[in-house]
Enzyme design. Structure first.
Site, PDB file in Angstrom:
ATOM      1  N   SER A  28     -69.561 -96.298  16.556  1.00 36.19           N
ATOM      2  CA  SER A  28     -68.043 -95.305  15.804  1.00 36.19           C
ATOM      3  C   SER A  28     -68.317 -93.811  15.809  1.00 36.19           C
ATOM      4  CB  SER A  28     -66.722 -96.113  15.368  1.00 36.19           C
ATOM      5  OG  SER A  28     -68.266 -95.867  14.338  1.00 36.19           O
ATOM      6  N   ASN A 115     -67.599-103.022   5.022  1.00 36.54           N
ATOM      7  CA  ASN A 115     -65.859-102.839   5.187  1.00 36.54           C
ATOM      8  C   ASN A 115     -65.158-101.726   3.722  1.00 36.54           C
ATOM      9  OD1 ASN A 115     -66.553-104.663   6.947  1.00 36.54           O
ATOM     10  ND2 ASN A 115     -65.887-106.407   6.273  1.00 36.54           N
ATOM     11  N   THR A 160     -23.637 -73.664  14.457  1.00 34.90           N
ATOM     12  CA  THR A 160     -23.124 -75.001  14.974  1.00 34.90           C
ATOM     13  C   THR A 160     -23.824 -75.843  16.150  1.00 34.90           C
ATOM     14  OG1 THR A 160     -21.469 -75.318  14.647  1.00 34.90           O
ATOM     15  CG2 THR A 160     -22.466 -75.801  12.483  1.00 34.90           C
ATOM     16  N   HIS A 161     -24.244 -76.144  16.922  1.00 32.92           N
ATOM     17  CA  HIS A 161     -24.299 -76.442  17.948  1.00 32.92           C
ATOM     18  C   HIS A 161     -24.990 -75.303  18.243  1.00 32.92           C
ATOM     19  CE1 HIS A 161     -21.053 -79.714  17.617  1.00 32.92           C
ATOM     20  NE2 HIS A 161     -20.954 -79.030  17.034  1.00 32.92           N
ATOM     21  N   SER A 282     -48.204 -61.693  29.136  1.00 30.45           N
ATOM     22  CA  SER A 282     -48.595 -62.012  30.322  1.00 30.45           C
ATOM     23  C   SER A 282     -49.395 -60.957  31.350  1.00 30.45           C
ATOM     24  CB  SER A 282     -47.089 -61.914  31.001  1.00 30.45           C
ATOM     25  OG  SER A 282     -46.831 -62.024  32.301  1.00 30.45           O
ATOM     26  N   LYS A 288     -44.334 -58.599  28.845  1.00 33.61           N
ATOM     27  CA  LYS A 288     -43.376 -59.384  28.436  1.00 33.61           C
ATOM     28  C   LYS A 288     -44.664 -59.569  26.941  1.00 33.61           C
ATOM     29  CE  LYS A 288     -42.385 -63.004  29.131  1.00 33.61           C
ATOM     30  NZ  LYS A 288     -42.078 -64.664  29.979  1.00 33.61           N
ATOM     31  N   ASN A 290     -45.338 -62.858  24.559  1.00 31.40           N
ATOM     32  CA  ASN A 290     -44.831 -63.831  24.374  1.00 31.40           C
ATOM     33  C   ASN A 290     -45.238 -65.201  22.388  1.00 31.40           C
ATOM     34  OD1 ASN A 290     -43.484 -64.660  26.787  1.00 31.40           O
ATOM     35  ND2 ASN A 290     -45.681 -64.719  27.770  1.00 31.40           N
ATOM     36  N   GLU A 295     -44.640 -71.732  20.029  1.00 25.92           N
ATOM     37  CA  GLU A 295     -44.400 -72.650  21.525  1.00 25.92           C
ATOM     38  C   GLU A 295     -45.188 -74.276  20.487  1.00 25.92           C
ATOM     39  OE1 GLU A 295     -43.231 -70.879  25.259  1.00 25.92           O
ATOM     40  OE2 GLU A 295     -44.609 -69.587  24.431  1.00 25.92           O
ATOM     41  N   GLN A 327     -61.593 -99.768  13.034  1.00 22.91           N
ATOM     42  CA  GLN A 327     -62.470 -98.723  13.499  1.00 22.91           C
ATOM     43  C   GLN A 327     -62.312 -97.932  14.329  1.00 22.91           C
ATOM     44  OE1 GLN A 327     -66.944 -99.273  13.916  1.00 22.91           O
ATOM     45  NE2 GLN A 327     -66.385 -98.816  16.712  1.00 22.91           N
TER      46      GLN A 327
HETATM   47  N1  ARG Z   1     -67.615 -98.779  12.146  1.00 23.46           N
HETATM   48  C1  ARG Z   1     -66.916 -99.229  11.126  1.00 23.46           C
HETATM   49  C2  ARG Z   1     -65.202-100.036  10.865  1.00 23.46           C
HETATM   50  O1  ARG Z   1     -65.256 -97.844  11.432  1.00 23.46           O
HETATM   51  C3  ARG Z   1     -67.463-100.060   9.543  1.00 23.46           C
HETATM   52  C4  ARG Z   1     -67.210-100.823   9.200  1.00 23.46           C
HETATM   53  C5  ARG Z   1     -68.112-102.146   9.815  1.00 23.46           C
HETATM   54  N2  ARG Z   1     -67.550-103.211   9.780  1.00 23.46           N
HETATM   55  C6  ARG Z   1     -67.662-104.249  10.053  1.00 23.46           C
HETATM   56  N3  ARG Z   1     -67.749-105.587   9.177  1.00 23.46           N
HETATM   57  N4  ARG Z   1     -68.702-104.535  11.588  1.00 23.46           N
HETATM   58  O2  ARG Z   1     -64.886 -99.916  11.230  1.00 23.46           O
END
Ligand code: ARG
Length: 463
Positions: A28, A115, A160-161, A282, A288, A290, A295, A327
């Site tokens: 990650s 964690n 309205t509408h 444009s 134009k 825009n 948007e 994750q």
């Molecule tokens: N990269 C993990 C996440 O974003 C970190 C926690 C990982 N914990 C584990 N028990 N593998 O959740």
């Protein structure tokens, strides 16, 4: 670049490194490096607490703090080398800490798990975003108040509408959005209050046998208190869901206003002129200008709401406590936050810069028989007609004007009396749009005096 002979992180148990595909799905770091500052802040608070409780020595804590500060400056300076083999931001920082300070680095993870670490980092990151969200809303509301104040008594058609309904004031229309974004603001503040509990010290899921001080780390990180259940603390992502929910509702509001700006800036309406700074040209049609920003803001709700839906589905059905599914929480929130802040800033800029076309608004305000309700109300008030009869008489007069190709105030008294003989000249007083809006003095109504009261109320709220 898979190392198949050993494992960089959990060599003790593992004889082989992960397959390249495993690393690709598992890592990650490519996105969670955005939480580096929060990760280091969490680690510093944890290390200081470990020393204060005597779990590690002061000299180890000092070394850890110095090492973390070095790493933070490496990351901020762009020289830090992130490694996918080290999975995530937590392991990247810890591995580098080992290189920088040696043995004491191994003591940092005492009484902690990734964690509770990731829950803490992500909460801190999201909390910063809620604060930016808050600031963005306040700035936008101030811009709207500026517009409302300038044009508290400028008349325009209310719809309205998307059909002309009754005349309203420009200030009143601007203040409608102040109310919407004001509710967004109160949701953001409410969410921030609820989320501000520290997961740190929940460890893997069950707490820890070390004599940690969770109050101390909570305080150091600006939390109101430690989260009270360790299972919940590591598996709760409500704070991210609430952020995305608040963001989604706000994005809906932004899209509605953006849509009005698109319509209003068109050649058919010409209710507002957007500034050059917030429009584009444009490449082929020289005439134009825009409303691209409007948007794009209108479109942003798609990805923001998509992020909300995606994270809801990630969290749905997950058993306690942490699962790796979680994750998948971050990219959604990162993307939604980036786009929400951009949309808020763009909307604020557009609102500050735009010019209401007062004459066009006034001309449109009187067209489309917009004072028909005022006429019906006059028949009730002055002639004592039941409202349903007054509605019928007014309908006949609108039909007459339509046939004659004029507006209601252009009918003669004789024409009016041919529909209802008791009508007098006094009726013309209520057919003007200025009189119409001035008469709407009910609380929250469109009368300029009411609008100015609401502007004052909001100024006090924001003061
Ligand atoms: N990269 C993990 C996440 O974003 C970190 C926690 C990982 N914990 C584990 N028990 N593998 O959740």
């Amino acid at each position: 670049m898979t190392d198949t002979t050993s494992n960089k992180m959990w060599g003790g148990r593992f004889a082989a490194g992960p397959d390249a595909i495993m690393e690709a799905i598992n890592a990650s770091i490519s996105f969670d490096k955005r939480m580096a500052a929060q990760d280091i802040a969490g680690s510093r608070a944890h290390a200081a607490m470990l020393a204060a409780t005597g779990i590690i020595t002061d000299s180890d804590a000092d070394a850890i703090r110095e090492g973390l500060l070095t790493i933070l400056s490496e990351i901020e300076g762009g020289s830090f080398e992130f490694s996918a083999a080290l999975e995530d931001i937590h392991m990247n920082v810890e591995a580098r800490l080992k290189e920088v300070i040696g043995e004491p680095a191994g003591r940092l993870h005492t009484g902690r798990s990734r964690n509770d670490q990731v829950a803490t980092d992500f909460k801190l990151w999201t909390r910063d975003q809620l604060d930016a969200f808050d600031a963005g809303l306040v700035a936008l509301i101030r811009a709207l108040l500026g517009q409302a104040e300038a044009g508290a008594d400028w008349v325009m058609p209310g719809f309205t509408h998307l059909q002309t309904a009754q005349p309203v004031t420009w200030g009143h229309h601007m203040m409608a959005y102040v109310e919407m974004f004001g509710r967004d603001l109160s949701r953001v503040r409410d969410a921030r209050r609820r989320m501000n509990e520290s997961p740190l010290g929940a460890a893997a899921l069950a707490g820890t046998s070390f004599p940690i001080d969770r109050e101390m780390t909570a305080k150091a990180l600006g939390f109101d208190r430690p989260a009270a259940n360790s299972l919940d603390a590591v598996s709760d992502r409500d704070f991210a869901l609430e952020f995305l929910s608040c963001a989604s509702i706000c994005a809906v509001h932004l899209s509605r206003f953006a849509e009005e700006l698109v319509i209003w800036s068109s050649a058919q309406f010409r209710f507002v002129a957007l500034s050059d700074r917030f429009s584009t040209g444009s490449s082929i049609m020289p005439q134009k200008k825009n409303p691209d920003a409007a948007e794009l803001i209108r479109a942003k709700v798609g990805r923001i709401f998509g992020a909300n839906t995606a994270l809801m589905m990630v969290m749905k059905g997950l058993p306690l406590a942490y699962s790796k599914d979680m994750q998948e929480d971050k990219e959604q929130v990162f993307d939604a936050a980036d786009n929400l802040m951009l949309a808020l800033a763009a909307m604020e800029g557009m609102v500050r810069d735009m010019t209401a076309q007062r004459d066009n608004l006034a001309a449109a305000a009187g067209s489309g028989f917009s004072t028909a309700t005022d006429l019906a109300d006059w028949l009730v008030r002055v002639l004592g007609l039941p409202f349903r009869d007054a509605h019928h008489v007014t309908g006949a007069l609108v039909g007459m004007a339509e046939k004659a190709g004029c507006d209601l105030p252009d009918l003669t008294l004789e024409q009016m009396q041919s529909v209802h003989p008791e009508i007098t000249n006094g009726v013309f007083d209520v057919l003007g749009v200025e009189n119409s809006v001035n008469s709407r003095m009910s609380y929250g109504g469109t009368a300029p005096a009411q609008v100015r009261d609401q502007i004052e109320r909001w100024k006090e709220i924001l003061a």
